[in-house]
Design a protein around this motif. Structure first.
Motif, short mmCIF file in Angstrom:
data_model
loop_
_atom_site.label_atom_id
_atom_site.label_comp_id
_atom_site.label_asym_id
_atom_site.label_seq_id
_atom_site.Cartn_x
_atom_site.Cartn_y
_atom_site.Cartn_z
N GLY A 153 18.83 28.95 62.30
CA GLY A 153 19.88 28.03 61.89
C GLY A 153 19.66 26.64 62.44
O GLY A 153 18.86 26.42 63.34
N ALA A 154 20.39 25.69 61.86
CA ALA A 154 20.40 24.31 62.34
C ALA A 154 21.76 24.04 62.96
O ALA A 154 22.80 24.30 62.34
CB ALA A 154 20.14 23.36 61.18
N VAL A 155 21.76 23.54 64.18
CA VAL A 155 23.00 23.24 64.89
C VAL A 155 23.55 21.92 64.37
O VAL A 155 22.86 20.89 64.38
CB VAL A 155 22.77 23.18 66.41
CG1 VAL A 155 24.07 22.85 67.13
CG2 VAL A 155 22.18 24.49 66.91
N ASP A 156 24.80 21.94 63.94
CA ASP A 156 25.45 20.75 63.40
C ASP A 156 26.83 20.65 64.05
O ASP A 156 27.78 21.28 63.60
CB ASP A 156 25.57 20.85 61.88
CG ASP A 156 26.18 19.60 61.26
OD1 ASP A 156 26.13 18.53 61.89
OD2 ASP A 156 26.73 19.69 60.13
N GLY A 157 26.91 19.86 65.11
CA GLY A 157 28.17 19.77 65.84
C GLY A 157 28.54 21.10 66.44
O GLY A 157 27.77 21.69 67.19
N ASP A 158 29.72 21.62 66.11
CA ASP A 158 30.16 22.91 66.65
C ASP A 158 29.91 24.04 65.65
O ASP A 158 30.55 25.10 65.73
CB ASP A 158 31.63 22.86 67.05
CG ASP A 158 32.57 22.55 65.89
OD1 ASP A 158 32.07 22.29 64.77
OD2 ASP A 158 33.79 22.56 66.11
N GLU A 159 28.99 23.83 64.72
CA GLU A 159 28.64 24.85 63.74
C GLU A 159 27.13 25.08 63.72
O GLU A 159 26.35 24.22 64.12
CB GLU A 159 29.10 24.45 62.34
CG GLU A 159 30.61 24.34 62.19
CD GLU A 159 31.01 23.96 60.77
OE1 GLU A 159 32.04 24.47 60.30
OE2 GLU A 159 30.29 23.15 60.14
#
Length: 292
Positions: free
Chosen positions: A16-22
């Motif tokens: 996955g790619a971390v995007d902020g808190d997601e």
């Protein structure tokens, strides 16, 4: 982009790619390691950056709902550099190295950024070493300093966990660095576009909230360009290979009296811009033989 391997509620590993808190799922049903290698290659060639996250349309998970695993589960090579900070070689009472000191960590030592680290029955000299990790993105050989950054797929945080009596028993150090669970990596891989200058990153290590190490990669004796040039003279570096670049002063072995890790201790290592890993020390349950 920050690339992480994760699972959701006991499900299979995903990339996955971390995007902020997601975390945005990149693979759902595919092989996360293969997908990671491909993305590291893109990152090394500057074909992957933070804008790429916005183009992803995978399922989004809340960061707190997933379990993070080591972003590279079984690197082909896990190489490490010893005495690569001036203050560390001084606290160790050893001469400043004229040539890089390199050793292997066996890839079976790799564990997740928040998984337990096992204190072995065979030794009471367990120690920590907070380090910047390089993850190779392109297959390469004979890379000059001037082109070293072209083969870096990303950066990560590593604890080069060390069993000191086994490490110092032989010149190679490998067995003292390779026990199961003694290679926490994570929490993700930050691609090069995320890091303005990898030679200006603060590294800090805490044991039970006590700050033990506080260094900066500007003080590397052999910097990242030296490291890649040196290693690639000897062997082909391949995507997914991991290199631990050395630790600054403050290890438990060099304290007076020596402060080795005990069951229940918590080791936290943080590198500016790259996040933090945190591992609880557990005693090994027993030394019974296992065959599977």
């Amino acid at each position: 982009m920050r690339l992480a391997q994760f699972s959701h509620k006991g499900g299979p590993r995903q990339l996955g790619a971390v995007d902020g808190d997601e975390i945005i799922a990149i693979t759902q049903g595919g092989d996360p390691e293969t997908a990671l290698i491909n993305l590291l290659s893109d990152a090394a060639q500057a074909k992957l950056d933070e804008d790429s996250v916005r183009k992803l349309d995978g399922y989004r998970y809340r960061y707190g709902e997933v379990s993070l695993h080591s972003p590279v589960t079984r690197p082909g090579k896990f190489l490490a550099f010893g005495l690569n900070y001036d203050d560390h070689h001084k606290e160790s009472g050893m001469l400043r190295p004229e040539q890089p000191i390199v050793f292997n960590k066996q890839s079976t030592c790799v564990t997740g950024p928040f998984d337990p680290v096992i204190r072995p029955i065979a030794s009471d000299q367990l120690d920590y070493e907070g380090e910047l990790g390089i993850v190779i993105g392109r297959r390469c050989r004979h890379v000059p300093r001037s082109r070293a950054r072209e083969v870096i797929g990303g950066y990560t945080v590593i604890n080069d966990v060390s069993v000191r009596d086994w490490q110092l028993a032989t010149p190679t150090m490998t067995l003292g660095k390779s026990w199961d669970t003694h290679g926490p990596i994570g929490p993700w891989i930050s691609t090069p576009d995320e890091i303005a200058d990898p030679h200006d990153l603060r590294i800090r290590t805490w044991v039970n909230k006590e700050l033990r190490q506080d260094g900066n990669t500007r003080d590397l004796l052999f910097d990242l360009d030296d490291i890649i040039e040196h290693l690639s003279k000897v062997c082909t570096l391949e995507p997914g290979d991991v290199i631990a670049t050395g630790t600054p002063a403050g290890v438990g072995w060099a304290m007076s009296p020596k402060q080795f890790l005990q069951a229940g201790d918590v080791v936290r290592i943080e590198i500016s811009g790259l996040g933090a890993i945190e591992n609880l020390i557990h005693d090994e349950a027993n030394d019974d033989m296992t065959i599977e």
